[in-house]
Design an enzyme around this catalytic site. Sequence first.
Site, PDB file in Angstrom:
ATOM      1  N   CYS A 116       0.818  -1.228   0.000  1.00 19.66           N
ATOM      2  CA  CYS A 116       0.000   0.000   0.000  1.00 19.66           C
ATOM      3  C   CYS A 116       0.845   1.269   0.000  1.00 19.66           C
ATOM      4  CB  CYS A 116      -0.943  -0.007   1.196  1.00 19.66           C
ATOM      5  SG  CYS A 116      -1.850  -1.541   1.320  1.00 19.66           S
ATOM      6  N   HIS A 257      -4.021   6.510   2.862  1.00 20.19           N
ATOM      7  CA  HIS A 257      -4.330   5.223   2.234  1.00 20.19           C
ATOM      8  C   HIS A 257      -5.740   4.805   2.641  1.00 20.19           C
ATOM      9  CE1 HIS A 257      -4.325   1.138   1.064  1.00 20.19           C
ATOM     10  NE2 HIS A 257      -4.085   0.639   2.259  1.00 20.19           N
ATOM     11  N   ASN A 287     -10.250  -1.166  -0.671  1.00 23.83           N
ATOM     12  CA  ASN A 287      -8.803  -1.026  -0.467  1.00 23.83           C
ATOM     13  C   ASN A 287      -8.090  -1.519  -1.721  1.00 23.83           C
ATOM     14  OD1 ASN A 287      -6.107  -1.311   0.238  1.00 23.83           O
ATOM     15  ND2 ASN A 287      -6.531  -2.178   2.252  1.00 23.83           N
TER      16      ASN A 287
END
Length: 330
Positions: A116, A257, A287
């Site tokens: 990420c 994020h 996500n």
Amino acid sequence: MKRPFAYIAGTGHSVPKNVMTNDDITAMGLETNDDWIIERTGIRQRHIAKDGESLASLSAEASRQAMARAGVQPGEIDAIILGTVSPDHLLPATAVEVQHLLGCSRAVAFDIGAACSGFLYGVIVAESLIANGSAETVLVIGAEKLSAIVDWTDRNTCILFADGAGAAIVRRTRTGQKGILSSFMRSDGALAELLWRPAGGGAEPFTPDTFESKRQYVRMAGRDVFKHAVRSMAEATDRALDAAKLTAADIDLLIPHQANIRIIEATAKNAGISMDRVFVNVDRFGNTSAASIPIALSDAIEQGRVKEGMTVLFAAFGAGFTWGSLVVRF
Ligand code: UT7
């Protein structure tokens, strides 16, 4: 040498056409429901690739938008850096396929595997290439096709992860008015097995048993990862602000994020930034790991949430563990 060396000249994003709602996941036979997913994650829907949509095709589409918005031609790109943990092929890097699709014949192209944090790491590497004279214009992409590597019978992971690509053109700044003001990067491999794919690499190559045990798919100890994410994102925002000699009051927008609304809220609270100055689109995209920050940035710019003169704080945390942050003036 003094920052800023580089600025973000244009952004773009591309997600698969196919939308999967929480009810669609329940309809697949999983013991979960819309209320639980919204309450525990903030996710309402996500985009899942179908019909030949690949990491390279999504990346190329996002990149074309970023290049058009920056007014950059394919031949002007010196480097392509693609953050991903779900490449189209284990060999070679997806970045070279994107280079070919875009016709960026002069560019050096490579992938970064930082989960990420991949896009933020990519921007920082791009800035370094510019600062040391190796490049003038760099295409940085964050892209994932996580639907290909999640176990669609595991409700701990498949409700979260999704597909998409975001891109940014990072260029040398000549005015000193806008650009990357500070950055922070960290990694810690001690807890790698809290979020990983056990099989498929050289340590545990694929065998027929792999598929039986599903060890090729992402495995995550969600609650533990959650705790580390909150702690590390807090460190990341504090460190980037300190390095830029700024406080929370100087930040026009926080783009974290997009992993889970509860992690985003905790990060904002620690940084002292109210939620009206935080960009959230996890509800629509889920996500998307390395793609999450560049999709959010491109989305925020399209919505008019990021304008010329604004100061934006970015923070990411992901598998590895990896974490990092950036302060950018637009
Ligand atoms: O991208 C960066 C890396 N990833 C992340 O940042 C993700 C971090 N982790 C998370 O976002 C959260 O931990 C999850 C969303 C994965 C899970 O939420 P949680 O609040 O931490 O739930 P939990 O794992 O503590 O589970 C609570 C309960 C459990 O039931 P019991 O043991 O209390 O009876 C789970 O079995 O919720 C159950 N559960 C579910 N129930 C319905 C777990 N997943 C689901 C589900 N639907 N999908």
